[in-house]
Design a protein around this motif. Structure first.
Motif, PDB file in Angstrom:
ATOM      1  N   ASN A  27      18.738 -21.105  58.895  1.00 44.67           N
ATOM      2  CA  ASN A  27      19.681 -21.041  60.005  1.00 44.67           C
ATOM      3  C   ASN A  27      19.845 -22.467  60.554  1.00 44.67           C
ATOM      4  O   ASN A  27      19.097 -23.376  60.179  1.00 44.67           O
ATOM      5  N   GLU A  28      20.825 -22.651  61.427  1.00 42.80           N
ATOM      6  CA  GLU A  28      21.144 -24.012  61.872  1.00 42.80           C
ATOM      7  C   GLU A  28      19.983 -24.661  62.609  1.00 42.80           C
ATOM      8  O   GLU A  28      19.744 -25.858  62.496  1.00 42.80           O
ATOM      9  N   GLU A  29      19.242 -23.846  63.367  1.00 42.34           N
ATOM     10  CA  GLU A  29      18.114 -24.399  64.127  1.00 42.34           C
ATOM     11  C   GLU A  29      17.039 -24.940  63.169  1.00 42.34           C
ATOM     12  O   GLU A  29      16.484 -26.025  63.376  1.00 42.34           O
ATOM     13  N   GLN A  30      16.780 -24.198  62.122  1.00 45.36           N
ATOM     14  CA  GLN A  30      15.790 -24.668  61.135  1.00 45.36           C
ATOM     15  C   GLN A  30      16.257 -25.970  60.480  1.00 45.36           C
ATOM     16  O   GLN A  30      15.500 -26.928  60.363  1.00 45.36           O
ATOM     17  N   LEU A  31      17.530 -26.007  60.083  1.00 41.03           N
ATOM     18  CA  LEU A  31      18.051 -27.208  59.420  1.00 41.03           C
ATOM     19  C   LEU A  31      17.969 -28.410  60.352  1.00 41.03           C
ATOM     20  O   LEU A  31      17.624 -29.519  59.933  1.00 41.03           O
ATOM     21  N   ASN A  32      18.234 -28.182  61.628  1.00 41.77           N
ATOM     22  CA  ASN A  32      18.138 -29.264  62.604  1.00 41.77           C
ATOM     23  C   ASN A  32      16.698 -29.779  62.707  1.00 41.77           C
ATOM     24  O   ASN A  32      16.456 -30.986  62.766  1.00 41.77           O
ATOM     25  N   GLU A  33      15.741 -28.872  62.676  1.00 43.03           N
ATOM     26  CA  GLU A  33      14.319 -29.276  62.716  1.00 43.03           C
ATOM     27  C   GLU A  33      13.964 -30.087  61.470  1.00 43.03           C
ATOM     28  O   GLU A  33      13.240 -31.076  61.546  1.00 43.03           O
ATOM     29  N   HIS A  34      14.470 -29.661  60.295  1.00 44.26           N
ATOM     30  CA  HIS A  34      14.137 -30.365  59.045  1.00 44.26           C
ATOM     31  C   HIS A  34      14.601 -31.822  59.107  1.00 44.26           C
ATOM     32  O   HIS A  34      13.856 -32.727  58.746  1.00 44.26           O
ATOM     33  N   VAL A  35      15.837 -32.042  59.544  1.00 51.41           N
ATOM     34  CA  VAL A  35      16.371 -33.413  59.496  1.00 51.41           C
ATOM     35  C   VAL A  35      15.871 -34.275  60.646  1.00 51.41           C
ATOM     36  O   VAL A  35      15.965 -35.493  60.573  1.00 51.41           O
ATOM     37  N   THR A  36      15.330 -33.676  61.696  1.00 53.37           N
ATOM     38  CA  THR A  36      14.812 -34.502  62.786  1.00 53.37           C
ATOM     39  C   THR A  36      13.300 -34.730  62.663  1.00 53.37           C
ATOM     40  O   THR A  36      12.818 -35.823  62.871  1.00 53.37           O
ATOM     41  N   ARG A  37      12.547 -33.708  62.271  1.00 53.42           N
ATOM     42  CA  ARG A  37      11.084 -33.869  62.208  1.00 53.42           C
ATOM     43  C   ARG A  37      10.620 -34.664  60.987  1.00 53.42           C
ATOM     44  O   ARG A  37       9.678 -35.438  61.068  1.00 53.42           O
ATOM     45  N   PHE A  38      11.244 -34.409  59.823  1.00 51.56           N
ATOM     46  CA  PHE A  38      10.787 -35.071  58.592  1.00 51.56           C
ATOM     47  C   PHE A  38      11.983 -35.253  57.656  1.00 51.56           C
ATOM     48  O   PHE A  38      12.119 -34.567  56.645  1.00 51.56           O
ATOM     49  N   PRO A  39      12.873 -36.216  57.995  1.00 52.69           N
ATOM     50  CA  PRO A  39      14.102 -36.381  57.222  1.00 52.69           C
ATOM     51  C   PRO A  39      13.855 -36.659  55.735  1.00 52.69           C
ATOM     52  O   PRO A  39      14.617 -36.200  54.881  1.00 52.69           O
ATOM     53  N   GLU A  40      12.768 -37.391  55.415  1.00 53.10           N
ATOM     54  CA  GLU A  40      12.507 -37.663  53.987  1.00 53.10           C
ATOM     55  C   GLU A  40      12.177 -36.388  53.213  1.00 53.10           C
ATOM     56  O   GLU A  40      12.262 -36.361  51.989  1.00 53.10           O
ATOM     57  N   GLY A  41      11.777 -35.374  53.944  1.00 49.55           N
ATOM     58  CA  GLY A  41      11.441 -34.102  53.302  1.00 49.55           C
ATOM     59  C   GLY A  41      12.630 -33.160  53.227  1.00 49.55           C
ATOM     60  O   GLY A  41      12.492 -32.013  52.811  1.00 49.55           O
ATOM     61  N   ALA A  42      13.792 -33.639  53.647  1.00 48.37           N
ATOM     62  CA  ALA A  42      15.001 -32.785  53.635  1.00 48.37           C
ATOM     63  C   ALA A  42      16.024 -33.460  52.732  1.00 48.37           C
ATOM     64  O   ALA A  42      16.796 -34.310  53.178  1.00 48.37           O
TER      65      ALA A  42
END
Ligand SMILES: CC(C)(COP(=O)(O)OP(=O)(O)OC[C@H]1O[C@@H](n2cnc3c(N)ncnc32)[C@H](O)[C@@H]1OP(=O)(O)O)[C@@H](O)C(=O)NCCC(=O)NCCS
Length: 191
Positions: free
Chosen positions: A20-35
């Motif tokens: 969901n959008e909230e999860q995707l937002n967490e991925h790119v803000t918390r650990f962008p290299e992992g997204a």
């Protein structure tokens, strides 16, 4: 990205487990290299998501929900020792052309650059559901390892150099895999 998930994880895979959008937002803000994602002519065709955990906090006995913070990766720990794979997928029309392996190798580079000990993740075993009355998950894995059977995900992970370290029961709601996963790691050769 949600469309990529929809195409990659069709029913019976539960659609509540698509990003969901909230999860995707967490991925790119918390650990962008992992997204990371794969794109062809401006179209997203695959993606891979990870977080860093300290394996001693989780051990080899864990489920997807607990180790990935329900896919929100709010438990991402930059001081951890393990890059944990939350998800990898490529849309069906681009499969078997090296994209999934390229995503995996990109994540191996991140493991090396961060000086982590390993990459780890629970691999789905979607071929198991059809065989579950016949064999245990361990026997199924053994036959895939021996090359007697092929599994769409486990055979792929083996080709990427991932090694099985155990079976996780009740890992994720995933009918095709009998809710099991094979925990598979790649050790950083420089550590
Ligand atoms: C698993 C998945 C990401 C693989 O992506 P892909 O881009 O098709 O894989 P690649 O083309 O990079 O394949 C890499 C290697 O795995 C092998 N492989 C890929 N799919 C395979 C399959 N279905 N059966 C056997 N081997 C397979 C390839 O032959 C290749 O081998 P090689 O290195 O000897 O050439 C893709 O099938 C997918 O998105 N599946 C659905 C989502 C899913 O279940 N993800 C796993 C979550 S744990």
């Amino acid at each position: 990205m949600i469309d990529v998930q929809r195409a990659s994880f069709p029913p019976p895979f539960p659609e509540e487990l698509w990003w969901n959008e909230e999860q995707l937002n967490e991925h790119v803000t918390r650990f962008p290299e992992g997204a990371i994602c794969a794109e062809i002519e401006g179209r997203l065709i695959g993606s891979m998501t990870g977080l860093i955990v300290a394996l001693k906090d989780n051990g080899h006995s864990h489920d997807w929900e607990s180790i990935t913070g329900g896919g929100y990766i709010r438990n991402h720990n930059p001081d951890g020792d393990t890059l944990y794979v939350v998800d990898i997928c490529v849309i069906p029309e681009y499969r078997q052309s090296g994209i999934g392996k390229w995503l995996m190798q990109t994540m191996y580079e991140t493991v090396v650059q961060h000086g982590l000990l390993r990459l780890l993740g629970g691999g789905r075993m979607p071929g198991y559901g059809a065989r579950k009355l016949e064999v245990s998950p361990e026997q199924y894995l053994e036959n895939v390892l021996m090359g007697i059977w092929k599994d769409p995900v486990i055979s792929f992970l083996l080709r990427c150099g991932r090694m099985p370290v155990g079976i996780a029961r009740n890992y994720l709601e995933d009918e095709q895999s009998g809710n099991h996963a094979v925990l598979m790691e790649w050790r950083n050769p420089f550590k």
